[in-house]
Write an enzyme that holds these catalytic residues in place. Sequence first.
Site, mmCIF file in Angstrom:
data_model
loop_
_atom_site.group_PDB
_atom_site.id
_atom_site.type_symbol
_atom_site.label_atom_id
_atom_site.label_comp_id
_atom_site.label_asym_id
_atom_site.label_seq_id
_atom_site.Cartn_x
_atom_site.Cartn_y
_atom_site.Cartn_z
ATOM 1 N N PRO A 60 13.733 23.000 -12.956
ATOM 2 C CA PRO A 60 12.626 22.424 -12.004
ATOM 3 C C PRO A 60 11.450 23.259 -11.905
ATOM 4 O O PRO A 60 11.454 24.444 -12.230
ATOM 5 C CB PRO A 60 13.496 22.696 -10.691
ATOM 6 C CG PRO A 60 14.641 23.457 -10.984
ATOM 7 C CD PRO A 60 14.775 23.315 -12.534
ATOM 8 N N ASN A 61 10.466 22.605 -11.304
ATOM 9 C CA ASN A 61 8.978 23.438 -11.287
ATOM 10 C C ASN A 61 8.256 23.762 -12.618
ATOM 11 O O ASN A 61 7.139 24.304 -12.390
ATOM 12 C CB ASN A 61 9.161 24.353 -10.462
ATOM 13 C CG ASN A 61 9.500 23.751 -8.981
ATOM 14 O OD1 ASN A 61 9.149 22.945 -8.467
ATOM 15 N ND2 ASN A 61 10.480 24.458 -8.467
ATOM 16 N N ARG B 196 1.188 27.233 -11.369
ATOM 17 C CA ARG B 196 2.248 27.824 -10.406
ATOM 18 C C ARG B 196 2.479 29.260 -10.716
ATOM 19 O O ARG B 196 2.542 29.693 -11.809
ATOM 20 C CB ARG B 196 3.762 27.074 -10.854
ATOM 21 C CG ARG B 196 4.741 27.875 -10.175
ATOM 22 C CD ARG B 196 6.418 27.323 -10.462
ATOM 23 N NE ARG B 196 7.270 27.980 -9.881
ATOM 24 C CZ ARG B 196 8.386 28.129 -10.300
ATOM 25 N NH1 ARG B 196 8.897 28.018 -11.386
ATOM 26 N NH2 ARG B 196 9.363 28.877 -9.708
ATOM 27 N N TYR C 268 3.951 33.555 -13.958
ATOM 28 C CA TYR C 268 4.219 32.614 -15.089
ATOM 29 C C TYR C 268 3.324 32.338 -16.364
ATOM 30 O O TYR C 268 3.469 31.871 -17.286
ATOM 31 C CB TYR C 268 4.924 31.271 -14.531
ATOM 32 C CG TYR C 268 6.127 31.327 -13.861
ATOM 33 C CD1 TYR C 268 7.293 31.772 -14.252
ATOM 34 C CD2 TYR C 268 5.952 31.190 -12.386
ATOM 35 C CE1 TYR C 268 8.332 31.701 -13.467
ATOM 36 C CE2 TYR C 268 6.997 31.467 -11.487
ATOM 37 C CZ TYR C 268 8.138 31.567 -12.050
ATOM 38 O OH TYR C 268 9.192 31.808 -11.180
ATOM 39 N N ASN D 174 15.587 26.533 -20.361
ATOM 40 C CA ASN D 174 15.018 27.467 -19.280
ATOM 41 C C ASN D 174 15.492 26.819 -18.224
ATOM 42 O O ASN D 174 14.683 25.752 -17.812
ATOM 43 C CB ASN D 174 13.525 27.594 -19.359
ATOM 44 C CG ASN D 174 12.883 28.219 -18.325
ATOM 45 O OD1 ASN D 174 13.647 28.481 -17.446
ATOM 46 N ND2 ASN D 174 11.713 29.016 -18.475
ATOM 47 N N ALA E 40 15.187 27.618 -11.667
ATOM 48 C CA ALA E 40 16.138 27.877 -10.282
ATOM 49 C C ALA E 40 17.713 27.550 -10.662
ATOM 50 O O ALA E 40 18.253 28.430 -10.012
ATOM 51 C CB ALA E 40 15.438 27.343 -9.257
ATOM 52 N N GLU F 40 19.601 31.035 -23.569
ATOM 53 C CA GLU F 40 18.748 31.107 -22.259
ATOM 54 C C GLU F 40 17.579 31.584 -22.362
ATOM 55 O O GLU F 40 17.471 32.873 -22.862
ATOM 56 C CB GLU F 40 19.626 31.726 -21.282
ATOM 57 C CG GLU F 40 19.426 31.942 -19.977
ATOM 58 C CD GLU F 40 20.088 32.541 -18.879
ATOM 59 O OE1 GLU F 40 19.821 32.975 -17.809
ATOM 60 O OE2 GLU F 40 21.259 33.108 -19.369
ATOM 61 N N HIS G 12 13.772 32.608 -19.979
ATOM 62 C CA HIS G 12 13.174 32.877 -18.958
ATOM 63 C C HIS G 12 11.625 33.526 -19.274
ATOM 64 O O HIS G 12 11.539 34.496 -20.040
ATOM 65 C CB HIS G 12 13.582 33.854 -17.844
ATOM 66 C CG HIS G 12 14.990 33.439 -17.602
ATOM 67 N ND1 HIS G 12 15.534 32.294 -16.729
ATOM 68 C CD2 HIS G 12 16.297 33.653 -17.826
ATOM 69 C CE1 HIS G 12 16.579 32.221 -16.361
ATOM 70 N NE2 HIS G 12 17.203 32.834 -17.281
ATOM 71 N N ARG H 163 12.907 40.859 -10.242
ATOM 72 C CA ARG H 163 12.403 39.780 -9.320
ATOM 73 C C ARG H 163 13.280 40.003 -7.997
ATOM 74 O O ARG H 163 14.259 40.959 -7.896
ATOM 75 C CB ARG H 163 11.993 38.623 -9.630
ATOM 76 C CG ARG H 163 10.893 38.548 -10.813
ATOM 77 C CD ARG H 163 10.641 37.240 -11.270
ATOM 78 N NE ARG H 163 10.243 36.273 -10.120
ATOM 79 C CZ ARG H 163 10.234 34.979 -10.428
ATOM 80 N NH1 ARG H 163 10.367 34.226 -11.322
ATOM 81 N NH2 ARG H 163 9.547 34.447 -9.410
#
Length: 147
Positions: free
Chosen positions: A11-12, A19, A24, A77, A80, A101, A103, A110
């Site tokens: 998502p996103n 964003r 990012y 990725n 969320a 995985e 990111h 964070r």
Amino acid sequence: MARRIVVLNGPNLNLLGTREPHIYGTGTLADVEALCTERAAAHGLEVSCLQSNHEGELVAALQEAGADPEVVGVVLNAAAYTHTSVALLDAIKATGVRVVEVHLSNPHAREPFRHTSFISPVAEMVVAGAGPRGYGYAIDHLAATGG
């Protein structure tokens, strides 16, 4: 179909480039996908990319990848969903698909809720904080160990 790597973005991530660029970066999802295509081709592999804001679509894509003997592995990725999705965890476990995985940012630098990953326990490698280069590292790993 040729041997391939599946790249799944959660998502996103369709909003990359606009964003929170301070977190990012300014590269777009199309830039990430182009990088993945180029890197996979350097290993003689194809790549298929999917971005979805819907958890079930990502689960279905993991199941399809796990059932396809031509798939070398998945670069995931989960965004969320990394921190919330037992469904993605279960899909990876159920299919046995190889997952790296990824990111863009470093989740451990964070908010505390981002420090927990439901994906990491079933991923064979985690790349975090390398920006878009992390996708390339993930592809190199999958190609070197199974391509």
